[in-house]
Enzyme design. Structure first.
Site, short mmCIF file in Angstrom:
data_model
loop_
_atom_site.label_atom_id
_atom_site.label_comp_id
_atom_site.label_asym_id
_atom_site.label_seq_id
_atom_site.Cartn_x
_atom_site.Cartn_y
_atom_site.Cartn_z
N TYR A 142 63.70 2.04 -2.24
CA TYR A 142 63.09 1.46 -1.07
C TYR A 142 61.57 1.97 -1.34
CZ TYR A 142 61.57 1.14 3.60
OH TYR A 142 60.94 0.39 4.95
N ASP A 237 57.40 6.65 -7.00
CA ASP A 237 57.21 6.78 -5.63
C ASP A 237 58.09 8.08 -5.27
OD1 ASP A 237 57.29 6.62 -3.02
OD2 ASP A 237 58.20 4.45 -2.94
N LYS A 265 55.17 11.31 4.03
CA LYS A 265 56.09 12.33 4.68
C LYS A 265 55.49 13.58 4.90
CE LYS A 265 60.23 9.31 4.03
NZ LYS A 265 60.73 8.89 5.05
N1 PMP Z 1 58.76 4.86 -0.22
C1 PMP Z 1 59.89 5.71 -0.17
C2 PMP Z 1 60.48 6.33 -1.57
C3 PMP Z 1 60.26 5.95 0.84
O1 PMP Z 1 61.42 6.78 1.11
C4 PMP Z 1 59.68 5.51 2.30
C5 PMP Z 1 60.18 5.64 3.44
N2 PMP Z 1 61.46 6.28 3.66
C6 PMP Z 1 58.62 4.76 2.01
C7 PMP Z 1 58.25 4.23 0.68
C8 PMP Z 1 57.98 4.13 3.24
O2 PMP Z 1 57.42 5.04 3.81
P1 PMP Z 1 57.04 4.70 5.46
O3 PMP Z 1 58.22 4.72 6.28
O4 PMP Z 1 56.00 5.72 5.69
O5 PMP Z 1 56.07 3.38 5.36
#
Ligand code: PMP
Length: 436
Positions: A142, A237, A265
């Site tokens: 994701y 990521d 995060k």
């Molecule tokens: N990349 C990864 C690997 C994530 O786990 C997440 C959210 N869990 C995101 C991007 C998106 O982040 P956000 O929810 O702060 O938009």
């Protein structure tokens, strides 16, 4: 007669599903979502006064636990002097320097306000820098909810039973190639066929959005080789893994050098922050220095920067990651014992303070298609019971658990006995109704 509506009814009347983010709606587990009212350290309390050991940690940011005094102090002190100016602030510069210290491959960082924004912006930068359009992602990973990356995207979609989102033009998804994780052959084939069209390969080096699909180092090395050979860029990521598994995240753990990293995060310490970073040659192509446009009203605001900075400072204390590892190992051992003594098949997957219950027999999965679909049903039956036993776990079989520096051995042991209680109830075949 006056009918008093419950908070849940009001939430559902005023917001789709009663939530601001889908998995929170408890759509794939039994029972209604409690409202959380307070958090302190490793624990949260709901509006009914029930106390839980928290294994969600707001989905990853709270590596120091709830309301850590250093973070609260930094945020309240900063708030008194104004929340946002739309100008660069000192904490922002200091946070940038600290982030870059964790990721020596990068020279510069741009702050945004979410992980989604970070990845979306990094993809634009990769396309702008390479002059190519195709982006390659992996099934089960994701990368936020931007158009084009919402294909086979792990937990949120999987929890809804969706392969992709409606509303994303097909033209966008045609520019996204999706590969299986852990499959060298598929990656080689795609590059052989269209390597010169690929701008970017993006991957969670520690995929944690479809359970925890721990990758072999050789697979990540191959992605580095293929992208280099074909003039494409490689993005790690690390929105979850950054500052979670080590100060330099998975990039440090694997010792593989990506071209771009995205963070979120933990770098915001519980306030909305995302970031993308890379060597200067790449980052200087971002506006105002270069032609790739990206901006944000609240980007780098003093409040969020202060929370992130206070968090990273705490993480620099000696022994922090060793302590997280020790607590993670304790939870892994306890949960593994509980599973082994129960009638439920499963193993515990873990890296540092990230854990996942792989509720299936045999080799733990390393790719999306290796996840047993029946695991979600088992999790549905377990979840309400774990909650009732006083442990707050994510309401989805595909989400991982996070520990924080605030979790003591006692908290971990409570989380172990909650799972034991839930597994015991399942084994004697108690009804599967809501556990509250
Ligand atoms: N990349 C990864 C690997 C994530 O786990 C997440 C959210 N869990 C995101 C991007 C998106 O982040 P956000 O929810 O702060 O938009």
């Amino acid at each position: 007669m006056v009918v008093v509506k419950s908070l849940l009814e009001r939430a559902r009347a005023a917001m789709p599903g009663g939530v601001s983010s889908p998995v929170r709606a408890f759509g794939s587990v039994a029972g209604d979502p409690p409202f959380l009212a307070r958090g302190a350290g490793a624990e949260v309390w709901d509006t009914e006064g029930r106390r839980y050991v928290d294994l969600v940690g707001s989905w990853g940011p709270l590596i120091l636990g709830h309301a850590h005094p250093a973070v609260v102090e930094a945020v309240t002190r900063t708030a008194r002097d104004g929340l946002t100016f739309g100008a660069t602030c000192e904490a922002e510069v200091e946070l940038a320097e600290r982030v870059l210290a964790g990721y020596p491959f990068a020279d510069k960082v741009r702050f945004v306000s979410s992980g989604t924004e970070a990845v979306m912006s990094a993809v634009r930068l990769a396309r702008g820098a390479t002059g190519r359009d195709v982006v390659v992602k992996f099934e089960g990973c994701y990368h936020g909810h931007s158009d084009g990356l919402l294909v086979k995207g792990g937990s949120g979609l999987a929890t809804q039973g969706l392969p992709a989102s409606a509303g994303v033009p097909e033209a966008y998804t045609r520019l996204t190639e999706v590969l299986p994780l852990d499959d060298e052959e598929a990656a080689r084939k795609l590059f052989a066929e269209q390597g010169d069209r690929i701008a970017l390969v993006l991957i969670e080096p520690i995929p944690a959005n479809a359970g925890l699909l721990l990758q072999r180092r050789a697979f990540l090395e191959l992605l580095r080789e293929l992208t280099t050979e074909h003039g494409a860029l490689l993005l790690f990521d690390e929105v979850i893994s950054g500052f979670r598994v080590a100060p330099g995240g998975a990039t440090e753990l694997f010792g593989i050098r990506p071209d771009l990293v995205t963070l979120g995060k933990i770098v915001g310490g519980g306030l909305p922050v995302g970031a993308y970073l890379a060597p200067a040659a790449l980052m200087d192509q971002v506006a105002p220095l270069g032609p790739v446009y990206q901006a944000g009203t609240l980007s780098g605001n003093p409040l969020a920067m202060a929370a992130g900075l206070a968090t990273l400072r705490e993480l620099e204390r000696p022994g922090v990651y060793a302590a997280l590892e020790e607590r993670g190992a304790r939870l892994e051992a306890g949960w593994s014992r509980a599973l082994a003594r129960s009638a439920v098949d499963g193993t515990v997957r873990r890296v540092g303070s990230i854990l996942w219950l792989a509720l299936q027999a045999g080799t733990p999965p390393r790719s999306w298609h290796a996840i047993d679909a029946r695991a979600a049903e088992v999790y549905r039956d377990l979840h309400g019971r774990v909650l009732a036993a006083g442990t707050w776990m994510a309401p989805s079989a595909y989400e991982v658990a996070f520990l924080s520096t605030a979790h003591t051995a006692e908290h971990v042991d409570r989380a172990v006995s909650a799972l034991e209680t839930a597994l015991a109830a399942l084994s004697v075949g108690e009804g599967t109704g809501p556990a509250q």
